[in-house]
Write an enzyme that holds these catalytic residues in place. Sequence first.
Site: not given
Length: 300
Positions: A61, A63, A65, A138, A209
């Site tokens: 995904h 995000h 990080d 998530h 996640d």
Amino acid sequence: MLKVVVLGSGASVPLLHRRSPAVGVQIEGDTYLFDCGEGTQLQWRRARLRFGRLRAICITHLHGDHVNGLVGLLQTLSLGDRQAPLSVYGPPGLRAYLGAIGEVQGVRFGYRLTVVESEGGRLHEGDEHHIECRSLDHGPATLGYALVESDRPGRFDTEEAARLGLPPGPAYGRLQRGETVPLESGGEVRPEQVVGPPRPGRRVAYCVDTRPCDAAVELAAAASLFICDSTFGSDLEKEAGARGHSTAAQAAAMARDAGAQRLLLTHISARYYDSRPLLDEARAIFSATDIASDLLEMEL
């Protein structure tokens, strides 16, 4: 050869001993990268992986990080005069993300980059293996992945072949390919006499996640190794659910329900400098559990 190399085992906040999420999987001559957090290309070098072996990148995904190291890695490949095409897989939005960065930074690559967005299904076809994905639970669009090896030939019984009067040599290969081999003394040896039943291919599932969900269990079904989100301990189960994550105990329960052979806990929150409590609570449910550390290598 099937080997997993953990490049980053941490969560949102990178630590000196736990970098942002990234895992390399080597299968024969191919290497695949799952997630590409900040600093992944440096970890790649520390692990002595070869950029030329990289066949595809799978992003769970968008995000930061999980994706902040992606453009830097892609640029490094181009500066290294990569010519081979490369595929990057991920959820909807990945193409727009890379397109926006390319427009603002003027990023150009000297190789053909194919970006594939998916919400689930079979993605990448390699030699005797493939990659499939499913949507996880998530919050933002998030994919879990499984690298699946094709079924392997059955084991060859050299003792039985010798007993039947067949000396070592090319005939062994012919039998493993399903051919019947005649004997000089008359008669023949059939494949089923010396070759065991096909062996299921190995499977590596990668689900980070995510809350506990059926999709993760399905991806990890009978997996040789299940790499799973274990951001929090059971004392923070409510927080884990609110943030779209799993506890170590929940990861263990999914591994048990999936019939996985081994579980590797990863995406460990920075608050767990000592991660042994996470390992203990997971092993109480699923004994074949280990916890990821940066540059850990596992041969399957």
